[in-house]
Write a protein that holds these residues in place. Structure first.
Motif, PDB file in Angstrom:
ATOM      1  N   ALA A   5       0.833  -1.201   0.000  1.00  0.00           N
ATOM      2  CA  ALA A   5       0.000   0.000   0.000  1.00  0.00           C
ATOM      3  C   ALA A   5       0.867   1.251   0.000  1.00  0.00           C
ATOM      4  O   ALA A   5       0.496   2.284  -0.561  1.00  0.00           O
ATOM      5  CB  ALA A   5      -0.918  -0.003   1.222  1.00  0.00           C
ATOM      6  N   VAL A   6       2.021   1.141   0.647  1.00  0.00           N
ATOM      7  CA  VAL A   6       2.981   2.246   0.706  1.00  0.00           C
ATOM      8  C   VAL A   6       4.337   1.722   0.256  1.00  0.00           C
ATOM      9  O   VAL A   6       4.814   0.703   0.763  1.00  0.00           O
ATOM     10  CB  VAL A   6       3.083   2.824   2.135  1.00  0.00           C
ATOM     11  CG1 VAL A   6       4.167   3.891   2.203  1.00  0.00           C
ATOM     12  CG2 VAL A   6       1.745   3.400   2.584  1.00  0.00           C
ATOM     13  N   VAL A   7       4.939   2.392  -0.702  1.00  0.00           N
ATOM     14  CA  VAL A   7       6.254   1.991  -1.205  1.00  0.00           C
ATOM     15  C   VAL A   7       7.324   2.608  -0.310  1.00  0.00           C
ATOM     16  O   VAL A   7       7.359   3.817  -0.101  1.00  0.00           O
ATOM     17  CB  VAL A   7       6.448   2.431  -2.666  1.00  0.00           C
ATOM     18  CG1 VAL A   7       7.830   2.004  -3.165  1.00  0.00           C
ATOM     19  CG2 VAL A   7       5.355   1.847  -3.547  1.00  0.00           C
ATOM     20  N   GLY A  26       9.625  14.441  -3.373  1.00  0.00           N
ATOM     21  CA  GLY A  26       8.572  13.647  -3.995  1.00  0.00           C
ATOM     22  C   GLY A  26       7.979  12.623  -3.038  1.00  0.00           C
ATOM     23  O   GLY A  26       6.756  12.414  -2.998  1.00  0.00           O
ATOM     24  N   ILE A  27       8.829  11.981  -2.257  1.00  0.00           N
ATOM     25  CA  ILE A  27       8.358  11.003  -1.284  1.00  0.00           C
ATOM     26  C   ILE A  27       7.498  11.680  -0.217  1.00  0.00           C
ATOM     27  O   ILE A  27       6.426  11.188   0.157  1.00  0.00           O
ATOM     28  CB  ILE A  27       9.547  10.272  -0.639  1.00  0.00           C
ATOM     29  CG1 ILE A  27      10.285   9.423  -1.690  1.00  0.00           C
ATOM     30  CG2 ILE A  27       9.090   9.394   0.518  1.00  0.00           C
ATOM     31  CD1 ILE A  27      11.657   8.938  -1.248  1.00  0.00           C
ATOM     32  N   ALA A  28       7.967  12.824   0.273  1.00  0.00           N
ATOM     33  CA  ALA A  28       7.230  13.541   1.322  1.00  0.00           C
ATOM     34  C   ALA A  28       5.850  13.976   0.851  1.00  0.00           C
ATOM     35  O   ALA A  28       4.910  14.041   1.650  1.00  0.00           O
ATOM     36  CB  ALA A  28       8.037  14.757   1.777  1.00  0.00           C
ATOM     37  N   ALA A  29       5.725  14.261  -0.454  1.00  0.00           N
ATOM     38  CA  ALA A  29       4.454  14.753  -0.989  1.00  0.00           C
ATOM     39  C   ALA A  29       3.517  13.645  -1.443  1.00  0.00           C
ATOM     40  O   ALA A  29       2.367  13.912  -1.809  1.00  0.00           O
ATOM     41  CB  ALA A  29       4.724  15.701  -2.163  1.00  0.00           C
ATOM     42  N   HIS A  30       3.977  12.401  -1.421  1.00  0.00           N
ATOM     43  CA  HIS A  30       3.212  11.281  -1.980  1.00  0.00           C
ATOM     44  C   HIS A  30       2.550  10.468  -0.861  1.00  0.00           C
ATOM     45  O   HIS A  30       3.222  10.010   0.065  1.00  0.00           O
ATOM     46  CB  HIS A  30       4.142  10.386  -2.796  1.00  0.00           C
ATOM     47  CG  HIS A  30       3.449   9.498  -3.774  1.00  0.00           C
ATOM     48  ND1 HIS A  30       2.645   8.445  -3.372  1.00  0.00           N
ATOM     49  CD2 HIS A  30       3.432   9.493  -5.127  1.00  0.00           C
ATOM     50  CE1 HIS A  30       2.176   7.830  -4.443  1.00  0.00           C
ATOM     51  NE2 HIS A  30       2.631   8.448  -5.524  1.00  0.00           N
ATOM     52  N   ASP A  31       1.252  10.258  -0.968  1.00  0.00           N
ATOM     53  CA  ASP A  31       0.524   9.500   0.054  1.00  0.00           C
ATOM     54  C   ASP A  31       0.925   8.034   0.093  1.00  0.00           C
ATOM     55  O   ASP A  31       0.761   7.372   1.132  1.00  0.00           O
ATOM     56  CB  ASP A  31      -0.991   9.578  -0.197  1.00  0.00           C
ATOM     57  CG  ASP A  31      -1.535  10.979   0.053  1.00  0.00           C
ATOM     58  OD1 ASP A  31      -0.868  11.743   0.769  1.00  0.00           O
ATOM     59  OD2 ASP A  31      -2.610  11.300  -0.485  1.00  0.00           O
ATOM     60  N   GLY A  32       1.445   7.527  -1.034  1.00  0.00           N
ATOM     61  CA  GLY A  32       1.782   6.110  -1.102  1.00  0.00           C
ATOM     62  C   GLY A  32       3.272   5.837  -1.061  1.00  0.00           C
ATOM     63  O   GLY A  32       3.724   4.795  -1.557  1.00  0.00           O
ATOM     64  N   ALA A  33       4.044   6.740  -0.466  1.00  0.00           N
ATOM     65  CA  ALA A  33       5.495   6.565  -0.401  1.00  0.00           C
ATOM     66  C   ALA A  33       6.028   7.058   0.927  1.00  0.00           C
ATOM     67  O   ALA A  33       5.485   7.991   1.530  1.00  0.00           O
ATOM     68  CB  ALA A  33       6.173   7.311  -1.556  1.00  0.00           C
ATOM     69  N   VAL A  34       7.089   6.419   1.384  1.00  0.00           N
ATOM     70  CA  VAL A  34       7.748   6.833   2.619  1.00  0.00           C
ATOM     71  C   VAL A  34       9.234   6.511   2.483  1.00  0.00           C
ATOM     72  O   VAL A  34       9.611   5.560   1.795  1.00  0.00           O
ATOM     73  CB  VAL A  34       7.134   6.107   3.842  1.00  0.00           C
ATOM     74  CG1 VAL A  34       7.392   4.612   3.766  1.00  0.00           C
ATOM     75  CG2 VAL A  34       7.674   6.676   5.137  1.00  0.00           C
TER      76      VAL A  34
END
Length: 345
Positions: A5-7, A26-34
């Motif tokens: 669910a989260v990359v 980009g990671i900070a702004a993406h709901d599906g990335a951490v």
């Protein structure tokens, strides 16, 4: 295996800090990335990004990032010399890869990465492809598909920049890794021309068959690389492109201009005024039409990789693209060195 669910991203080096910070944002702004882990060789810089981006694990060992179980995708923002070994190990551990540009110093090293990525079946995104995912490039591609300028026949790209002396935002040093012949395959030309090699390959749907050109040190006589390069590149569909890319401009004088000519029109961007001009089949307008070129020049590698990992959305560029872009650039250097035309397979 179910898609996450989260990359979970790991940052393997911040040597190419432009790319590293773009990925972190980009990671900070993406709901599906951490971001779960980061590595860098300079402790103070590493501590700063860990604090600013809430990164739970840090190390100075780049390879430790690709071995972690809590990392799904690796951002290899290391030096070009380090990238092949790092990417090969990442692939062996099943990690998807966003890779610094160019991906290797030599084609042999690039071939090793290609083999490892294909063997593992992981995703690989070469960072020089990012410009083609921007809305400006996508608009150009749409106009070409619609026949707005007819059949493309020639292109000119100009990029002017200064010497890369920042090892970190606002921190200038005498010699960055971009100026180290053991860490990078070339200088002022390949540094940014590789973006345009990929963009033209994609826009034209064609491959480079011949390269010639020249390099020089017009301003910086004491660096191991050229600060000026101009290439003439011929594609297999007959399009001829000129790429003049430099490090010989002074501070704060960078610019990027793009001009694509077709049998029935043209597309041109002015890197100083920021204007986009077109002419061709753009009814009801006749002649040149001028507008603000405010569309995004680049895409977001994190979103592309997250979509690939979570949804299986194909990446718009592959490890083979990274290898081919490098091949064109190395052919240019061979042509300039030997003062001849170099043919590509």
């Amino acid at each position: 295996m179910a898609a996450p669910a989260v990359v979970r991203f790991g940052i393997a080096g911040m040597d190419h800090w432009y790319a590293g910070f773009a990925a972190l944002r980009g990671i900070a702004a993406h709901d599906g990335a951490v971001v779960t882990a980061a590595a860098h060789r300079k402790t103070a810089y590493l501590e700063a990004i860990a604090r600013d981006y809430d990164i739970p694990y840090t190390t100075d060992d780049y390879h430790a990032i690709v071995r972690r179980d809590d990392v799904d995708a690796v951002v290899a923002a290391c030096t070009t010399a380090e990238a092949p070994a790092l990417c090969e190990e990442a692939a062996r551990h099943g990690k998807h890869i966003i890779c610094v540009k160019p991906m290797a110093l030599t084609l042999d090293a690039a071939d090793g990465v290609v083999a490892a990525v294909e063997r593992a079946g992981v995703g690989f995104y070469p960072l020089e492809a990012i410009q083609t995912s921007g809305s400006a490039a996508q608009q150009y591609a749409k106009w070409l598909q619609e026949g707005r300028i007819g059949r493309p026949i020639s292109a000119t790209v100009i990029r002017r920049g200064g010497l890369p002396t920042q090892e970190w935002p606002g921190v200038h040093v005498a010699r960055t890794w971009w100026l180290d012949a053991s860490q990078a395959p070339g200088g002022g030309w390949i540094d940014h021309a590789i973006y345009d090699v990929h963009m033209l390959r994609r826009l034209l749907g064609a491959e480079v068959v011949r390269v010639t050109g020249a390099t020089a040190n017009l301003v910086h006589k004491d660096i191991p690389f050229e600060d000026f390069g101009v290439a003439t590149i011929t594609f297999d569909n007959g399009v001829v492109a000129t790429l003049e890319v430099t490090w010989s401009s002074g501070p704060e004088s960078g610019m990027h201009a793009f001009h694509l000519v077709g049998t029935e029109g043209q597309i041109a961007t002015d890197g100083i005024s920021g204007k986009l001009a077109v002419r061709g089949n753009f009814a009801p307008w006749q002649g040149w039409v001028l507008s603000d070129s405010s569309r995004s020049p680049s895409g977001d590698s994190v979103s592309l990789m997250a979509d690939f990992v979570r949804n299986g959305t194909p990446l718009p560029a592959t490890v083979e693209d990274g290898r081919q872009n490098l091949a064109v650039c190395l052919a240019f250097y061979e042509a300039a060195r030997d003062d001849r035309v170099v043919a590509l397979p």
